[in-house]
Design a protein around this motif. Structure first.
Motif, PDB file in Angstrom:
ATOM      1  N   PRO A 274       0.816  -1.221   0.000  1.00  0.00           N
ATOM      2  CA  PRO A 274       0.000   0.000   0.000  1.00  0.00           C
ATOM      3  C   PRO A 274       0.846   1.266   0.000  1.00  0.00           C
ATOM      4  O   PRO A 274       0.770   2.071   0.920  1.00  0.00           O
ATOM      5  N   CYS A 275       1.661   1.461  -1.003  1.00  0.00           N
ATOM      6  CA  CYS A 275       2.583   2.589  -1.012  1.00  0.00           C
ATOM      7  C   CYS A 275       2.956   2.868  -2.465  1.00  0.00           C
ATOM      8  O   CYS A 275       2.931   1.962  -3.299  1.00  0.00           O
ATOM      9  N   ALA A 276       3.303   4.126  -2.760  1.00  0.00           N
ATOM     10  CA  ALA A 276       3.609   4.495  -4.144  1.00  0.00           C
ATOM     11  C   ALA A 276       5.085   4.809  -4.339  1.00  0.00           C
ATOM     12  O   ALA A 276       5.463   5.441  -5.316  1.00  0.00           O
ATOM     13  N   CYS A 277       5.939   4.373  -3.420  1.00  0.00           N
ATOM     14  CA  CYS A 277       7.368   4.667  -3.564  1.00  0.00           C
ATOM     15  C   CYS A 277       7.936   3.857  -4.737  1.00  0.00           C
ATOM     16  O   CYS A 277       7.299   2.924  -5.219  1.00  0.00           O
ATOM     17  N   PRO A 278       9.144   4.199  -5.215  1.00  0.00           N
ATOM     18  CA  PRO A 278       9.703   3.493  -6.382  1.00  0.00           C
ATOM     19  C   PRO A 278       9.814   1.977  -6.176  1.00  0.00           C
ATOM     20  O   PRO A 278       9.691   1.218  -7.136  1.00  0.00           O
ATOM     21  N   ILE A 279      10.017   1.531  -4.950  1.00  0.00           N
ATOM     22  CA  ILE A 279      10.127   0.089  -4.704  1.00  0.00           C
ATOM     23  C   ILE A 279       8.753  -0.569  -4.829  1.00  0.00           C
ATOM     24  O   ILE A 279       8.566  -1.540  -5.551  1.00  0.00           O
ATOM     25  N   CYS A 280       7.775   0.015  -4.132  1.00  0.00           N
ATOM     26  CA  CYS A 280       6.447  -0.601  -4.096  1.00  0.00           C
ATOM     27  C   CYS A 280       5.719  -0.489  -5.430  1.00  0.00           C
ATOM     28  O   CYS A 280       4.855  -1.309  -5.730  1.00  0.00           O
ATOM     29  N   SER A 281       6.058   0.549  -6.219  1.00  0.00           N
ATOM     30  CA  SER A 281       5.346   0.671  -7.492  1.00  0.00           C
ATOM     31  C   SER A 281       5.990  -0.183  -8.583  1.00  0.00           C
ATOM     32  O   SER A 281       5.455  -0.304  -9.672  1.00  0.00           O
ATOM     33  N   GLU A 300      14.708   0.393   1.872  1.00  0.00           N
ATOM     34  CA  GLU A 300      14.497   1.590   1.061  1.00  0.00           C
ATOM     35  C   GLU A 300      13.032   2.040   1.137  1.00  0.00           C
ATOM     36  O   GLU A 300      12.745   3.216   1.315  1.00  0.00           O
ATOM     37  N   HIS A 301      12.123   1.081   1.026  1.00  0.00           N
ATOM     38  CA  HIS A 301      10.707   1.442   1.195  1.00  0.00           C
ATOM     39  C   HIS A 301      10.477   2.059   2.578  1.00  0.00           C
ATOM     40  O   HIS A 301       9.798   3.073   2.709  1.00  0.00           O
ATOM     41  N   ASN A 302      11.043   1.430   3.612  1.00  0.00           N
ATOM     42  CA  ASN A 302      10.836   1.921   4.978  1.00  0.00           C
ATOM     43  C   ASN A 302      11.300   3.366   5.126  1.00  0.00           C
ATOM     44  O   ASN A 302      10.649   4.172   5.793  1.00  0.00           O
TER      45      ASN A 302
HETATM   46 ZN   LIG Z   1       6.952   1.784  -0.629  1.00  0.00          ZN
END
Ligand SMILES: [Zn+2]
Length: 493
Positions: A274-281, A300-302
């Motif tokens: 549930p996140c839009a960061c470069p890792i999660c997307s 990195e997400h954290n």
């Molecule tokens: Zn993320």
């Protein structure tokens, strides 16, 4: 050295000047383990780190790192040209019970390697320790701070000194320690709260923060040592903390835990990210879980999620809606909500330190009744002229009680929760234009407190209250025994 730009509640946006440049606060400093770089330092800067913190004690105790740090300086050792804070080894002290270095030596070492923010050797007394131990150890911390402060005096382009506030879980000792440290240091970290954070003891944290704030001067930055979880950041900022360090991004990643402002998820059982960061997307939960680089990617997400929360906090301070953000965040954990209520009940500290708000307070839960603007509004009631005959209503009586004409009354008030009575001409002004959710008992109780106050303050006035059905029972209960009040409900209309 610290300039406050914007204030909201007890939070503020400020600028801290260090030998290697400025840090805008609230700021989060990722913790770097010099022996194990999980993420390249350049990546941390891209993600949003304006400053880093590393452990001077580990470097001091590791011959090859120590030699290089003395040789090229801490910034080149880490490959980071912005501010670097160094810790003295308190964490090791709290884990291993002792560290083999004298205060003077570790402070001198931090000066030599060119640290921007130096921490003397402080004694992190654990929560719930015996009081005499807490008292004795905080005196040692104060002595070490004093020694470090003298060592820094007269240095050109001198590093800042972080003077830790200790005192275990005794609010009065925290306040005492903070007072003793006044004038000795540039930043005041609140130490030894990690065990409280780990055990969700947010109430104790709230008490410690507020009492430490009482002891320090209002224009000095406060650092909450070891608080890097995005869930706690808005709360800590709203009650006056400016700096944070995060080892959490790496420690949690190691244990497969995925941070979010709403709490912590276990990556091994997640299906969605549930996140839009470069890792999660660019990864599914499964891909992230099975990646060879899982720990680094999760770290990195954290970090992304923590920095994104810091930016949201800053924007909320600009808008004047920080406390509403805190109210939302505190719904992530019942103990956080309890802590918020405890913190808001420290009305003396909050009223002294919080500015008048610039935005319309938005109703976000029963604890809205505890906000300082409600108290400030009710305090104004003592100055109001009410005359012989006063009417207070929740909805205009014309529709339900045409026999009541406002012209027959010397004074007219509208009753709105949680503020209480106010003159109609203020209806669209701050703070009473707050959005109110009906059915909230705490807010009505608070409003009726204002009515009781007005009634008792004017014993020769006859008060006529015209109330909606939802107010009737609770009002009759609250106003019971006051003979200069007449309550009209819908049933006698
Ligand atoms: Zn993320």
């Amino acid at each position: 050295m610290f300039e406050i730009k914007i204030k909201d509640f007890l939070g503020r946006i400020g600028v801290l000047d260090t030998p290697h440049g400025k840090i805008e606060t609230p700021a989060l400093l990722p913790v770097i383990n010099p022996n194990r770089l999980l993420l390249p330092v350049s990546r941390m800067k891209e993600i949003g780190a304006e400053a880093l913190i590393t452990n001077a004690y580990i470097i001091y105790r590791t011959p090859h790192l120590r030699e290089r740090a003395v040789d090229v300086g801490i910034h080149r050792l880490l490959g980071f040209d912005a501010p670097v804070m160094t810790d003295s080894g308190s964490y090791q002290l709290s884990v291993y019970g002792d560290i083999e270095v004298e205060n003077e030596d570790i402070v001198q070492f931090q000066i030599e390697v060119g640290s921007d923010i130096i921490v003397p050797k402080d004694i992190p007394t654990p929560p719930f320790s015996p009081r005499d131990r807490a008292e004795k150890e905080l005196m040692t911390t104060v002595r070490n701070v004093s020694e470090a402060w003298e060592m820094l005096a007269g240095l050109s382009n001198r590093p800042l000194l972080a003077s830790p506030i200790q005192g275990s879980t005794y609010p009065d000792l925290r306040e005492k320690c903070a007072r003793m440290l006044r004038g000795m240091g540039d930043i005041f970290p609140i130490g030894a709260v990690v065990p409280l954070l780990e055990n969700y003891r947010f109430k104790q944290i709230a008490e410690i923060i507020l009492h430490s704030k009482m002891g320090t001067s209002t224009c000095t930055p406060i650092h909450l040592f070891g608080a890097g979880h995005p869930m706690i950041l808005s709360f800590a900022v709203a009650f006056g903390c400016d700096l944070f360090d995060s080892a959490a991004y790496a420690l949690f990643a190691k244990e497969n835990r995925y941070l979010s402002p709403h709490g912590t998820y276990d990556l091994s059982s997640m299906e969605y990210l549930p996140c839009a960061c470069p890792i999660c997307s660019t990864h599914t939960a499964k891909e992230l879980r099975e990646s060879d680089e899982r720990e680094r990617l999760l770290a990195e997400h954290n970090l992304h999620t923590a920095f994104s929360e810091i930016r949201l906090i800053k924007e909320s301070i600009r808008e004047g809606t920080l406390i509403e953000l805190v109210q939302q965040r505190c719904r992530a954990h019942p103990r956080l909500l309890d802590a918020l209520k405890i913190a808001l009940s420290h009305t003396d500290i909050i009223d002294e330190l919080s500015p008048q708000r610039r935005s319309s307070p938005f109703y976000s839960g029963p604890e809205s009744a505890l906000m300082p603007e409600v108290r400030r509004h009710q305090k104004r009631l003592e100055r109001l002229e009410v005359g012989k005959n006063c009417i207070i209503f929740t909805t205009h009586p014309a529709s339900t009680h045409p026999e009541l004409s406002l012209k027959d009354f010397d004074s007219v008030f509208i009753l709105r929760a949680p503020f209480g009575p106010f003159p109609p001409e203020l209806a669209e002004t701050l703070p009473v234009n707050t959005v109110h959710v009906s059915g909230d008992l705490e807010a009505k109780h608070k409003a009726l407190e204002g009515v009781v106050y007005l009634v008792k303050n004017n014993p020769d006035t006859l008060f006529t209250l015209v109330l909606d059905r939802e107010w009737l029972d609770i009002a009759k209960q609250r106003l019971n025994g006051l003979d200069n009040v007449e309550v009209w409900g819908e049933e006698n209309g």
